[in-house]
Design a protein around this motif. Structure first.
Motif, PDB file in Angstrom:
ATOM      1  N   PHE A   5      41.779 -54.818 -44.993  1.00  0.00           N
ATOM      2  CA  PHE A   5      41.003 -53.857 -44.211  1.00  0.00           C
ATOM      3  C   PHE A   5      39.511 -53.946 -44.513  1.00  0.00           C
ATOM      4  O   PHE A   5      38.689 -53.637 -43.652  1.00  0.00           O
ATOM      5  N   ASP A   6      39.160 -54.368 -45.730  1.00  0.00           N
ATOM      6  CA  ASP A   6      37.743 -54.495 -46.075  1.00  0.00           C
ATOM      7  C   ASP A   6      37.089 -55.684 -45.382  1.00  0.00           C
ATOM      8  O   ASP A   6      35.867 -55.849 -45.434  1.00  0.00           O
ATOM      9  N   ARG A   7      37.896 -56.520 -44.710  1.00  0.00           N
ATOM     10  CA  ARG A   7      37.365 -57.687 -44.002  1.00  0.00           C
ATOM     11  C   ARG A   7      37.584 -57.588 -42.490  1.00  0.00           C
ATOM     12  O   ARG A   7      37.573 -58.574 -41.781  1.00  0.00           O
ATOM     13  N   ILE A   8      37.777 -56.351 -42.016  1.00  0.00           N
ATOM     14  CA  ILE A   8      37.917 -56.106 -40.572  1.00  0.00           C
ATOM     15  C   ILE A   8      36.849 -55.095 -40.167  1.00  0.00           C
ATOM     16  O   ILE A   8      36.840 -53.962 -40.639  1.00  0.00           O
ATOM     17  N   THR A   9      35.933 -55.518 -39.308  1.00  0.00           N
ATOM     18  CA  THR A   9      34.806 -54.695 -38.881  1.00  0.00           C
ATOM     19  C   THR A   9      34.957 -54.345 -37.405  1.00  0.00           C
ATOM     20  O   THR A   9      35.431 -55.166 -36.615  1.00  0.00           O
ATOM     21  N   ARG A  25      35.533 -62.627 -42.205  1.00  0.00           N
ATOM     22  CA  ARG A  25      35.977 -61.340 -41.672  1.00  0.00           C
ATOM     23  C   ARG A  25      36.281 -61.442 -40.174  1.00  0.00           C
ATOM     24  O   ARG A  25      35.819 -62.361 -39.497  1.00  0.00           O
ATOM     25  N   LEU A  26      37.062 -60.468 -39.698  1.00  0.00           N
ATOM     26  CA  LEU A  26      37.333 -60.306 -38.276  1.00  0.00           C
ATOM     27  C   LEU A  26      36.396 -59.227 -37.751  1.00  0.00           C
ATOM     28  O   LEU A  26      36.162 -58.215 -38.413  1.00  0.00           O
ATOM     29  N   VAL A  27      35.865 -59.441 -36.553  1.00  0.00           N
ATOM     30  CA  VAL A  27      34.997 -58.455 -35.913  1.00  0.00           C
ATOM     31  C   VAL A  27      35.666 -58.022 -34.612  1.00  0.00           C
ATOM     32  O   VAL A  27      35.735 -58.799 -33.655  1.00  0.00           O
ATOM     33  N   VAL A  34      35.374 -63.934 -34.968  1.00  0.00           N
ATOM     34  CA  VAL A  34      35.736 -64.255 -36.345  1.00  0.00           C
ATOM     35  C   VAL A  34      34.511 -64.849 -37.022  1.00  0.00           C
ATOM     36  O   VAL A  34      33.907 -65.792 -36.506  1.00  0.00           O
ATOM     37  N   GLU A  35      34.151 -64.258 -38.149  1.00  0.00           N
ATOM     38  CA  GLU A  35      33.027 -64.763 -38.936  1.00  0.00           C
ATOM     39  C   GLU A  35      33.583 -65.630 -40.064  1.00  0.00           C
ATOM     40  O   GLU A  35      34.533 -65.235 -40.750  1.00  0.00           O
ATOM     41  N   TYR A  36      32.988 -66.802 -40.258  1.00  0.00           N
ATOM     42  CA  TYR A  36      33.479 -67.753 -41.252  1.00  0.00           C
ATOM     43  C   TYR A  36      32.588 -67.794 -42.495  1.00  0.00           C
ATOM     44  O   TYR A  36      31.448 -67.305 -42.486  1.00  0.00           O
ATOM     45  N   ILE A  37      33.113 -68.380 -43.554  1.00  0.00           N
ATOM     46  CA  ILE A  37      32.419 -68.370 -44.846  1.00  0.00           C
ATOM     47  C   ILE A  37      31.116 -69.163 -44.831  1.00  0.00           C
ATOM     48  O   ILE A  37      30.254 -68.955 -45.685  1.00  0.00           O
ATOM     49  N   ASP A  38      30.957 -70.061 -43.840  1.00  0.00           N
ATOM     50  CA  ASP A  38      29.721 -70.850 -43.784  1.00  0.00           C
ATOM     51  C   ASP A  38      28.621 -70.142 -42.986  1.00  0.00           C
ATOM     52  O   ASP A  38      27.541 -70.682 -42.794  1.00  0.00           O
ATOM     53  N   GLY A  39      28.901 -68.917 -42.499  1.00  0.00           N
ATOM     54  CA  GLY A  39      27.910 -68.169 -41.736  1.00  0.00           C
ATOM     55  C   GLY A  39      28.066 -68.278 -40.237  1.00  0.00           C
ATOM     56  O   GLY A  39      27.365 -67.606 -39.485  1.00  0.00           O
ATOM     57  N   SER A  40      29.001 -69.124 -39.788  1.00  0.00           N
ATOM     58  CA  SER A  40      29.243 -69.272 -38.353  1.00  0.00           C
ATOM     59  C   SER A  40      30.132 -68.135 -37.845  1.00  0.00           C
ATOM     60  O   SER A  40      31.036 -67.673 -38.560  1.00  0.00           O
ATOM     61  N   THR A  41      29.861 -67.676 -36.616  1.00  0.00           N
ATOM     62  CA  THR A  41      30.725 -66.692 -35.962  1.00  0.00           C
ATOM     63  C   THR A  41      31.207 -67.270 -34.641  1.00  0.00           C
ATOM     64  O   THR A  41      30.409 -67.733 -33.826  1.00  0.00           O
ATOM     65  N   ILE A  42      32.520 -67.264 -34.447  1.00  0.00           N
ATOM     66  CA  ILE A  42      33.123 -67.736 -33.198  1.00  0.00           C
ATOM     67  C   ILE A  42      33.544 -66.507 -32.394  1.00  0.00           C
ATOM     68  O   ILE A  42      34.218 -65.614 -32.911  1.00  0.00           O
TER      69      ILE A  42
END
Length: 399
Positions: A241-245, A178-180, A258-266
């Motif tokens: 839109f369900d993946r934009i917070t 998702r995008l934050v 940006v949050e990635y599928i492995d749990g990392s957030t950049i």
């Protein structure tokens, strides 16, 4: 960008906040850039003439033809003799001028035509004009080639930079969870809806972080601006839109994540300074040294994050709704809001009623596909008129 490569740039909206800062970036990198042409509304012809002289622009356009005599006089005073163009057609001609990059810093719906013309001409587009994507999303998406649009908004520039970390070869969409998008929360962060009934224009225009024009500043107070950015992020990055917070971050140092599928957030961090996203768009794919000051890591910092209060600030949820509807719905959201903000600034509409009015206009609108500029502008005009009518009714009832 290599130091020995000079890039030609067209700056649309050169006398506004984004345009003047873009020229600051260009002036700080004289060997890296050349200004090919400038365009502005026409309200500050003296400044436009000085810019044309300083940067030796080949052409200058003003949206208001009535300002041409004053512009020619000002140009002569500065010893400059560029090609002078006027009216919407003149601005469009400059938008297609031979250049490597067209920076669209025009405010309002006029920017849509410039965006479409620049894309059609094959120019790389550094986009700061929100309306291009908000009201003309389908039109822009059809024309734009992959990588042709570089976002200048600080949040979208941040997302783009974070997406570059998605894999060894650049952006891997399958790796993104998702995008934050971060929001400062504006001057009324933490207040409940009932506590904002007595908000005045002076209070709404006192933004805690950024210095911006009145409409954008009020949009930041209502969080309409963040709603527009959610729609833009969806269109720019093809993320649902369900993946934009949206998360509230008052310090405005983390510009988005940006949050990635492995749990990392950049996350992308820098002090608030629009010259950084401008420089990134102009110099892409390289970075310009000294474009902005970095975070001072030798001093203590506290950065906080909190969820968005959708009840107090319903603008973002409404934006998700109109974004999902697509077609002319986002254009109506944007136009109704601008009319509502105008009424609020004139003292005719209470602060919470700005977004309430937008919601009413959106609910009344019959969405169409937005296949032509004419269709988009017709929806825009209808929404402005209807929102103004509702605001007038509300003002009459309160007297």
């Amino acid at each position: 960008m290599h130091a020995d490569t000079q890039r030609s740039v067209v700056v649309l909206g050169s006398t506004g906040s984004i345009g003047t800062q873009a020229l600051d970036v260009i002036a700080a990198n004289p060997g890296g850039f050349r200004v090919a042409a400038l365009a502005a509304g026409g309200g500050r012809v003296g400044l436009l003439a000085r810019q044309a002289a300083e940067f030796r622009a080949e052409a200058v356009a003003v949206a208001d033809p009535a300002t041409v005599p004053a512009l020619r006089e000002a140009l002569a005073e500065h010893g400059a003799d560029p090609t002078v163009l006027a009216g919407p057609d003149g601005v469009a001609e400059v938008a297609a001028w031979q250049a490597d990059v067209v920076l669209n810093g025009i405010t309002g719906a006029l920017g849509l035509t410039s965006t479409l013309v620049a894309l059609e001409a094959g120019r790389t587009l550094a986009l700061a004009n929100k309306e291009s994507l908000i009201i003309g999303g389908p039109l822009v998406k059809r024309l734009a080639k992959p990588g042709q649009i570089l976002p200048v908004d600080s949040e979208h520039s941040a997302v783009q930079q974070c997406l570059w970390a998605s894999g060894p070869d650049g952006h891997d969409p399958d790796a993104v969870r998702r995008l934050v998008i971060t929001a400062s929360g504006g001057p009324f962060r933490g207040r409940k809806r009932a506590e904002m009934a007595e908000v005045t224009p002076e209070m709404a225009l006192a933004h805690p972080t950024w210095s911006m024009g009145p409409v954008i500043t009020v949009n930041s107070a209502t969080l309409v601006n963040k709603g527009l950015e959610v729609i833009e992020a969806h269109l720019l990055f093809d993320i649902g839109f369900d993946r934009i917070t949206v998360v509230v971050h008052p310090q405005s140092i983390i510009h988005s994540m940006v949050e990635y599928i492995d749990g990392s957030t950049i996350a992308q961090a820098s002090p608030p300074d629009m010259r950084l996203p401008i420089a990134l768009a102009l110099g892409h794919p390289g970075r310009l040294a000294g474009a902005s000051r970095p975070v001072d890591w030798t001093t203590a910092h506290t950065w906080t994050f909190e969820p968005l209060d959708d009840e107090a600030f319903p603008a973002v949820a409404l934006a998700r709704h109109v974004g999902a509807e697509g077609g002319t719905a986002p254009a109506v959201y944007n136009a109704a809001n601008e009319a509502g903000v105008d009424a609020f600034l004139r003292g005719e509409l209470p602060f919470p009623a700005i977004v309430d009015t937008v919601a009413k206009v959106v609910a009344e609108h019959q969405v169409t596909p937005a296949d032509t500029v004419e269709e988009v502008l017709a929806a825009d005009a209808w929404a402005r008129a209807r929102a103004a009518e509702l605001a007038e009714l509300a003002a009459g009832q309160s007297r």
